[in-house]
Design a protein around this motif. Structure first.
Motif, PDB file in Angstrom:
ATOM      1  N   ALA A 160       0.538  -1.019   0.002  1.00 32.42           N
ATOM      2  CA  ALA A 160       0.088   0.091  -0.007  1.00 32.42           C
ATOM      3  C   ALA A 160       0.734   1.277  -0.060  1.00 32.42           C
ATOM      4  O   ALA A 160       1.773   1.328   0.946  1.00 32.42           O
ATOM      5  CB  ALA A 160      -0.804   0.202   1.120  1.00 32.42           C
ATOM      6  N   ALA A 161       0.639   2.083  -1.123  1.00 29.69           N
ATOM      7  CA  ALA A 161       1.701   3.411  -1.650  1.00 29.69           C
ATOM      8  C   ALA A 161       0.780   4.203  -2.139  1.00 29.69           C
ATOM      9  O   ALA A 161       0.780   3.876  -2.666  1.00 29.69           O
ATOM     10  CB  ALA A 161       3.415   2.654  -1.648  1.00 29.69           C
ATOM     11  N   ASN A 162       1.060   5.313  -2.039  1.00 31.79           N
ATOM     12  CA  ASN A 162       0.911   6.142  -3.178  1.00 31.79           C
ATOM     13  C   ASN A 162       1.425   6.793  -3.954  1.00 31.79           C
ATOM     14  O   ASN A 162       0.616   7.175  -5.197  1.00 31.79           O
ATOM     15  CB  ASN A 162      -0.107   7.472  -2.243  1.00 31.79           C
ATOM     16  CG  ASN A 162      -1.264   7.797  -0.986  1.00 31.79           C
ATOM     17  OD1 ASN A 162      -2.360   7.176  -0.930  1.00 31.79           O
ATOM     18  ND2 ASN A 162      -1.129   8.440   0.041  1.00 31.79           N
ATOM     19  N   ASP A 163       2.804   6.507  -3.291  1.00 29.30           N
ATOM     20  CA  ASP A 163       3.979   6.632  -5.211  1.00 29.30           C
ATOM     21  C   ASP A 163       4.243   5.347  -4.644  1.00 29.30           C
ATOM     22  O   ASP A 163       5.239   5.413  -4.004  1.00 29.30           O
ATOM     23  CB  ASP A 163       4.613   8.186  -4.726  1.00 29.30           C
ATOM     24  CG  ASP A 163       5.976   7.545  -5.980  1.00 29.30           C
ATOM     25  OD1 ASP A 163       5.089   7.438  -6.734  1.00 29.30           O
ATOM     26  OD2 ASP A 163       6.060   9.326  -6.108  1.00 29.30           O
ATOM     27  N   CYS A 164       4.157   4.233  -5.862  1.00 26.62           N
ATOM     28  CA  CYS A 164       5.220   3.552  -5.739  1.00 26.62           C
ATOM     29  C   CYS A 164       6.023   3.470  -7.430  1.00 26.62           C
ATOM     30  O   CYS A 164       5.634   2.197  -8.137  1.00 26.62           O
ATOM     31  CB  CYS A 164       4.068   2.259  -5.567  1.00 26.62           C
ATOM     32  SG  CYS A 164       5.304  -0.003  -5.073  1.00 26.62           S
ATOM     33  N   SER A 165       6.705   3.842  -7.828  1.00 25.62           N
ATOM     34  CA  SER A 165       7.623   4.648  -8.942  1.00 25.62           C
ATOM     35  C   SER A 165       8.828   3.508  -8.822  1.00 25.62           C
ATOM     36  O   SER A 165       9.003   2.676  -7.715  1.00 25.62           O
ATOM     37  CB  SER A 165       7.623   5.327  -9.396  1.00 25.62           C
ATOM     38  OG  SER A 165       8.696   6.768  -8.273  1.00 25.62           O
TER      39      SER A 165
ATOM     40  N   CYS B 202       9.249   2.246  -0.786  1.00 25.71           N
ATOM     41  CA  CYS B 202       8.426   1.045  -1.551  1.00 25.71           C
ATOM     42  C   CYS B 202       9.350   0.238  -3.238  1.00 25.71           C
ATOM     43  O   CYS B 202       9.181  -1.315  -3.253  1.00 25.71           O
ATOM     44  CB  CYS B 202       7.660   2.249  -2.272  1.00 25.71           C
ATOM     45  SG  CYS B 202       5.842   0.696  -4.065  1.00 25.71           S
TER      46      CYS B 202
ATOM     47  N   VAL C 115       0.328  -4.036  -5.904  1.00 25.82           N
ATOM     48  CA  VAL C 115      -0.022  -2.497  -5.565  1.00 25.82           C
ATOM     49  C   VAL C 115      -1.342  -2.676  -5.337  1.00 25.82           C
ATOM     50  O   VAL C 115      -1.857  -1.818  -6.337  1.00 25.82           O
ATOM     51  CB  VAL C 115       1.387  -2.135  -6.099  1.00 25.82           C
ATOM     52  CG1 VAL C 115       1.831  -0.449  -5.727  1.00 25.82           C
ATOM     53  CG2 VAL C 115       2.328  -2.447  -5.829  1.00 25.82           C
ATOM     54  N   GLU C 116      -1.447  -1.323  -4.048  1.00 25.44           N
ATOM     55  CA  GLU C 116      -2.345  -0.640  -3.983  1.00 25.44           C
ATOM     56  C   GLU C 116      -1.964   0.677  -3.013  1.00 25.44           C
ATOM     57  O   GLU C 116      -1.171   0.843  -3.115  1.00 25.44           O
ATOM     58  CB  GLU C 116      -4.118  -0.886  -3.230  1.00 25.44           C
ATOM     59  CG  GLU C 116      -3.053  -1.783  -1.993  1.00 25.44           C
ATOM     60  CD  GLU C 116      -4.524  -2.233  -1.386  1.00 25.44           C
ATOM     61  OE1 GLU C 116      -4.377  -2.222  -0.061  1.00 25.44           O
ATOM     62  OE2 GLU C 116      -4.359  -3.472  -1.453  1.00 25.44           O
ATOM     63  N   SER C 117      -3.119   1.651  -3.457  1.00 30.44           N
ATOM     64  CA  SER C 117      -2.893   3.199  -2.765  1.00 30.44           C
ATOM     65  C   SER C 117      -3.698   3.279  -1.576  1.00 30.44           C
ATOM     66  O   SER C 117      -4.681   2.194  -1.005  1.00 30.44           O
ATOM     67  CB  SER C 117      -3.442   4.200  -3.784  1.00 30.44           C
ATOM     68  OG  SER C 117      -4.590   3.899  -3.889  1.00 30.44           O
ATOM     69  N   GLY C 118      -2.604   4.341  -0.948  1.00 28.75           N
ATOM     70  CA  GLY C 118      -3.895   4.247   0.531  1.00 28.75           C
ATOM     71  C   GLY C 118      -3.189   4.481   1.930  1.00 28.75           C
ATOM     72  O   GLY C 118      -3.009   4.432   2.596  1.00 28.75           O
TER      73      GLY C 118
ATOM     74  N   GLY D  34       2.124   9.061   2.330  1.00 27.85           N
ATOM     75  CA  GLY D  34       2.418   8.430   1.306  1.00 27.85           C
ATOM     76  C   GLY D  34       3.627   8.056   1.579  1.00 27.85           C
ATOM     77  O   GLY D  34       4.632   7.417   0.344  1.00 27.85           O
TER      78      GLY D  34
END
Length: 533
Positions: A356-361, A372, A388-391, A395
Motif C-alpha cells: 500500500a503506497a500512494n507513490d510506488c514508482s 516501495c 500494489v494499491e494506493s492508500g 505517502g
C-alpha cells in the motif's frame, strides 16, 4: 585446396572426411567464443568489487552487468566490420582474427589490475576488453556458418551446420564446468579474491588449440572460386544495405525469425536457470547441475533438427519451435514451480502480499531508492508475487504479508514476517518432483533446438555468396544481441513492474509471437538453393 577444383565451373564438393574437419575446425573456435562470452556473465558477481570503486556491492554488480551488456550492444558493429572483411579478404582469415581478438581479450580480463591498484584505468580497460569481445563475437558466427555451408554437399547443409548450433550450449557448459572445477580446488574466500581469474586464464589453452586447428583449414571453395573468377563484391556494405532485395531479406530474417529465435533460446536456457535459482530458490549448485544435464540432453537435438531441415525444409521447423515455445512458456513455468517448490506455490496461494503506497514508482537502472522500490526489489528477489494499491498514510509504505502489516521497509522485519507466515527460504531438494521437472525442462530444450538448429543453414542459403558474410552477421547479431540480449533485463523489469513473477515471460511471448506471424507470411524456403552463387 587443388586449384583445378576452383577453375572448373562445377561447384567444389568436399569429401565426408573434409566436411568433418571443416565442421570441427569452425565449431571449436566458436565454442571458445561462447565460453569467453558466458564466463564474464557467470563470474561478474565475484570480480565486480575488484574493478569498480568500493562502496555499494549492488552498484558494483550492476556496473559489471552493464559492462557485460556493452558486449551485446557492440556486436552489430563487429558484424559490419568483420562481415566486410570476410566478403573482401576471405572467410578463413577473418575468423582467425575474430578468435584471436576474443581469446586475448578474455585472457586480458584474467590479468587486469584492480581499481585499488590503478584507479579508474581499471574499469576503463575492462570496458575496452568487453568491446573487443563483443566486436569479435559479432564477426564469428557469420564466418563459421558461411565456411561450413560452403564446404558442405547439397542435402547435408542443415546437418553440418547443426553442429555449429551446438556451440553456444557447449560454450555455456564449458564455462560452468571450468568454473566449478576451479571452485572445487580453491576456497571460497580465495576464489572471490583471485581464483575467479583462473577460468579466464584457462581460455589461453583453448585459444591456442583453436588457432592451431583453424590455421590447418583451407579457404572456403566458394570464396576461392569467386576470387579466381573476379566475382567478389567491390563493396559488400553497399551491396548489402543499398540493394533492396538484400535489405528486404535481412529485415525479414531479423523480424520474422531471428528476433523470435533470440528470445526463445535465451528463455529456454538462461531464463530457466535464473527462474530455478532466483524465483524457486533452488541451491545454486543443484540448479546448475539440473540445467547442465538438460543442456547435454539438448546437444544432439540441434543436429537432429538441422538434419530434419534437409528433408522437410528450414522455415517451418524454426517457426514451429518458436511458436510452440511462446504458446507453452506460461504453463511450463507455472508447472515447473509446482514440481520444484510446491511449498512456495502453496505459500503464494495462501499468503497474499500487498503493498500500500500512494507513490510506488520503480527504479530499473540503479539501486532501489524509495521504500516501495526496495520492497519490490526484495519481494522479486524472494521469488514472490505481490499487488500494489494506493492508500498508505502520508505517502508512506505499508506492506501486508498475509494479515500482518509492516510499516516502511526493513529487510530483517520482512524476512522474519515471511518466515513466520511459512515462507520456504530455500527449496527442499528432496521434495522436488524430478521426473516432472526434467520433462518440463526437456520441452524447453526441444523448443530451443527446433528454433535454433536449422538457422545457420537458412542464413547461408538466403544471401548471395559475394555478400553472405556481411548479410548473415548483421541481422543475426541484432536479433541475438538486442532482442535476445535484452531478455534478462526485460523479464526482470516486467516482473518488478507488475509484481508477478511469471510476467517476465511476456517479453519473450510478445516478441516471439509477433516474429512468428511475420515469418509465416514473409519468410521463404531455401533448402534447395545453390550456395555457390
Amino acid at each position: 585446396m587443388n586449384a583445378e577444383l576452383v577453375a572448373h565451373d562445377a561447384p567444389y564438393r568436399a569429401t565426408r572426411r573434409e566436411e568433418i574437419k571443416v565442421v570441427a575446425g569452425a565449431s571449436v573456435g566458436t565454442v571458445l567464443e561462447w565460453y569467453d562470452f558466458f564466463l564474464y556473465g557467470s563470474l561478474a558477481v565475484f570480480f565486480s568489487s575488484h574493478f569498480f570503486p568500493a562502496g555499494s556491492a549492488t552498484a558494483g554488480y550492476l556496473a559489471s552487468l552493464a559492462t557485460f551488456g556493452i558486449g551485446f550492444v557492440i556486436r552489430p558493429l563487429g558484424a559490419v566490420l568483420f562481415g566486410r572483411f570476410g566478403d573482401k579478404v576471405g572467410r578463413k582469415a577473418t575468423f582467425l582474427v575474430t578468435i584471436t581478438v576474443m581469446g586475448l581479450a578474455t585472457v586480458g580480463i584474467g590479468v587486469l589490475p584492480s581499481y585499488q591498484s590503478i584507479g579508474w584505468a581499471s574499469p576503463a580497460l575492462l570496458i575496452a576488453l568487453r568491446l573487443l569481445q563483443g566486436l569479435a563475437l559479432g564477426g564469428e558466427y557469420g564466418g563459421a556458418a558461411t565456411y561450413i555451408a560452403e564446404h558442405t554437399q547439397p542435402g547435408r547443409r542443415g546437418l553440418a551446420t547443426g553442429w555449429l548450433q551446438t556451440t553456444a550450449t557447449v560454450g555455456f557448459l564449458l564455462s560452468l564446468a571450468v568454473t566449478l572445477v576451479c571452485r572445487a580446488f580453491v576456497s571460497g574466500d580465495a576464489f572471490a579474491s583471485w581464483g575467479w581469474r583462473l577460468p579466464f586464464l584457462a581460455s589461453l589453452i583453448l585459444l591456442a588449440i583453436s588457432v592451431y586447428i583453424r590455421t590447418t583449414l583451407s579457404e572456403s571453395p566458394v570464396f576461392a572460386k569467386m576470387k579466381s573468377e573476379h566475382r567478389l563484391s567491390d563493396s559488400p556494405l553497399r551491396d548489402s544495405f543499398l540493394v533492396w532485395r538484400n535489405v528486404r531479406a535481412m529485415l525479414v530474417v531479423l523480424f520474422g525469425a531471428q528476433a523470435a529465435v533470440g528470445v526463445v533460446w535465451y528463455t529456454c536456457n538462461f531464463y530457466a536457470l535464473y527462474f530455478l535459482t532466483t524465483t524457486l530458490k533452488v541451491p545454486t549448485s543443484e540448479a546448475y547441475g539440473f540445467i547442465a544435464v538438460m543442456l547435454v540432453f539438448s546437444l544432439p537435438l540441434y543436429v537432429l533438427f538441422g538434419w530434419l531441415s534437409d528433408k522437410v525444409g528450414r522455415k517451418w521447423i524454426v517457426l514451429a519451435g518458436c511458436g510452440l515455445a511462446v504458446l507453452t512458456f506460461l504453463p511450463i513455468f507455472t508447472q515447473l514451480s509446482q514440481a520444484v517448490n510446491p511449498r512456495l506455490v502453496h505459500f503464494q496461494q495462501t499468503v497474499p502480499i500487498r503493498l500500500a503506497a500512494n507513490d510506488c514508482s520503480t527504479s530499473l537502472f540503479g539501486a532501489p531508492v524509495s521504500d516501495c522500490d526496495k520492497a519490490r526489489d526484495f519481494l522479486t528477489q524472494a521469488g514472490l508475487s505481490y499487488s500494489v494499491e494506493s492508500g498508505a498514510p502520508a505517502g508512506g509504505l505499508v506492506t501486508h504479508i498475509g494479515e500482518r502489516p509492516l510499516a516502511s521497509f526493513d529487510a530483517t522485519a520482512y524476512r522474519k514476517a515471511l518466515v513466520d507466515a511459512g515462507y520456504p527460504v530455500m527449496t527442499d531438494v528432496n521434495q522436488i518432483n524430478r521426473p516432472l521437472m526434467f520433462a518440463l525442462l526437456g520441452l524447453l530444450m526441444i523448443w530451443g533446438a527446433m528454433a535454433y538448429g536449422p538457422m545457420s543453414a537458412y542464413y547461408v542459403e538466403l544471401f548471395p555468396a559475394k555478400i553472405r558474410y556481411t548479410s548473415i552477421s548483421v541481422p543475426y547479431n541484432i536479433g541475438a544481441g538486442y532482442f535476445g540480449g535484452l531478455a534478462p533485463f526485460m523479464s526482470t523489469a516486467l516482473a518488478v513492474r507488475t509484481g508477478n513473477v511469471y510476467y517476465g515471460l511476456w517479453y519473450a511471448i510478445i516478441v516471439g509471437g509477433v516474429s512468428v506471424v511475420i515469418g509465416a507470411f514473409f519468410m521463404r524456403e531455401t533448402m534447395d538453393v545453390d550456395v555457390s552463387q
